[in-house]
Design an enzyme around this catalytic site. Sequence first.
Site, short mmCIF file in Angstrom:
data_model
loop_
_atom_site.label_atom_id
_atom_site.label_comp_id
_atom_site.label_asym_id
_atom_site.label_seq_id
_atom_site.Cartn_x
_atom_site.Cartn_y
_atom_site.Cartn_z
N LYS A 200 -38.81 4.58 17.68
CA LYS A 200 -37.37 4.71 17.39
C LYS A 200 -36.98 4.07 16.05
O LYS A 200 -37.74 3.28 15.48
CB LYS A 200 -36.59 4.08 18.54
CG LYS A 200 -36.81 4.80 19.88
CD LYS A 200 -35.87 4.24 20.94
CE LYS A 200 -36.05 4.96 22.27
NZ LYS A 200 -35.07 4.50 23.27
N TYR B 27 -31.08 13.99 24.48
CA TYR B 27 -30.67 13.04 25.52
C TYR B 27 -29.54 13.59 26.41
O TYR B 27 -28.80 12.82 27.02
CB TYR B 27 -30.23 11.72 24.89
CG TYR B 27 -31.38 10.82 24.51
CD1 TYR B 27 -32.18 10.23 25.48
CD2 TYR B 27 -31.68 10.53 23.18
CE1 TYR B 27 -33.24 9.38 25.15
CE2 TYR B 27 -32.73 9.69 22.83
CZ TYR B 27 -33.51 9.12 23.83
OH TYR B 27 -34.55 8.28 23.51
N ASN C 69 -34.67 -0.25 21.58
CA ASN C 69 -35.85 -0.70 22.34
C ASN C 69 -37.18 -0.11 21.85
O ASN C 69 -38.12 0.03 22.62
CB ASN C 69 -35.64 -0.47 23.84
CG ASN C 69 -35.50 1.00 24.20
OD1 ASN C 69 -35.50 1.85 23.32
ND2 ASN C 69 -35.42 1.28 25.48
N HIS D 255 -39.81 5.30 23.03
CA HIS D 255 -39.47 6.13 24.21
C HIS D 255 -40.76 6.64 24.83
O HIS D 255 -41.72 6.93 24.13
CB HIS D 255 -38.62 7.33 23.76
CG HIS D 255 -38.47 8.38 24.81
ND1 HIS D 255 -37.55 8.29 25.83
CD2 HIS D 255 -39.15 9.55 25.02
CE1 HIS D 255 -37.67 9.37 26.61
NE2 HIS D 255 -38.63 10.14 26.13
N GLU E 214 -39.96 17.57 26.61
CA GLU E 214 -39.75 16.77 25.40
C GLU E 214 -40.77 17.14 24.31
O GLU E 214 -40.44 17.20 23.12
CB GLU E 214 -39.82 15.28 25.75
CG GLU E 214 -38.64 14.86 26.62
CD GLU E 214 -38.75 13.46 27.19
OE1 GLU E 214 -37.82 13.05 27.91
OE2 GLU E 214 -39.76 12.77 26.94
P1 CMP Z 1 -35.24 5.76 26.53
O1 CMP Z 1 -36.50 5.48 27.28
O2 CMP Z 1 -35.37 6.41 25.21
O3 CMP Z 1 -34.29 6.63 27.45
C1 CMP Z 1 -32.89 6.54 27.41
C2 CMP Z 1 -32.41 5.47 26.52
O4 CMP Z 1 -31.07 5.07 26.71
C3 CMP Z 1 -33.21 4.21 26.77
O5 CMP Z 1 -34.50 4.36 26.31
C4 CMP Z 1 -32.37 3.16 26.07
O6 CMP Z 1 -32.67 3.05 24.70
C5 CMP Z 1 -30.97 3.74 26.23
N1 CMP Z 1 -30.21 2.92 27.17
C6 CMP Z 1 -30.45 2.78 28.47
N2 CMP Z 1 -29.55 1.93 29.01
C7 CMP Z 1 -28.73 1.55 28.01
C8 CMP Z 1 -27.63 0.68 27.92
N3 CMP Z 1 -27.16 0.04 29.01
N4 CMP Z 1 -27.03 0.52 26.73
C9 CMP Z 1 -27.50 1.19 25.64
N5 CMP Z 1 -28.56 2.03 25.65
C10 CMP Z 1 -29.17 2.19 26.83
#
Ligand code: CMP
Length: 148
Positions: free
Chosen positions: A13, A53, A116, A119, A130
């Site tokens: 990311k 998403y 984070n 993914h 995906e």
């Molecule tokens: P990802 O695995 O890419 O799938 C969905 C994404 O939404 C997740 O990682 C996080 O980066 C994001 N996400 C999930 N929960 C939250 C949250 N409470 N606030 C902001 N982003 C979130």
Amino acid sequence: MGYLKSVTFTMIKPDAVKKGHIGGILDMILQNDFKILAMKWTQLSLKQAGDFYLIHKERPFYQELINFMSSAPIVVAILEKENAVIDFRKLIGNTDPAKADAGTIRKKFASSIGENAIHGSDSDENAQIESNFFFSSMERFRICNAHT
Ligand code: CMP
């Protein structure tokens, strides 16, 4: 007798890209026996991030998520391994890096639940969806040598 290989899809990311963690993350992926079937350096438009998403459209963090995911380049890849989806989710760790186990990619490289670092697909079906979002069949390759 051979074993059944499967695939998962991953994105490094914008936060991890901007902090210079592409190499560190790819190293952990390869050290854990995932093989790269496809890979590219790209940047999502806001519309593309929204489409990718779409499953989270009703979540309160959706707009923040798609703004962030389209804010800078990303590295996307299809990875192959036995039990790819489950094993990759173990390797990346909890969505919230504060809850991620030691030795996981998110523990090492992520800063928050939103930013984070990486993914990973959550099911075999989503891994296919995906992967198809980013890659054509002409962009997928297997390394073959005498010993595998
Ligand atoms: P990802 O695995 O890419 O799938 C969905 C994404 O939404 C997740 O990682 C996080 O980066 C994001 N996400 C999930 N929960 C939250 C949250 N409470 N606030 C902001 N982003 C979130």
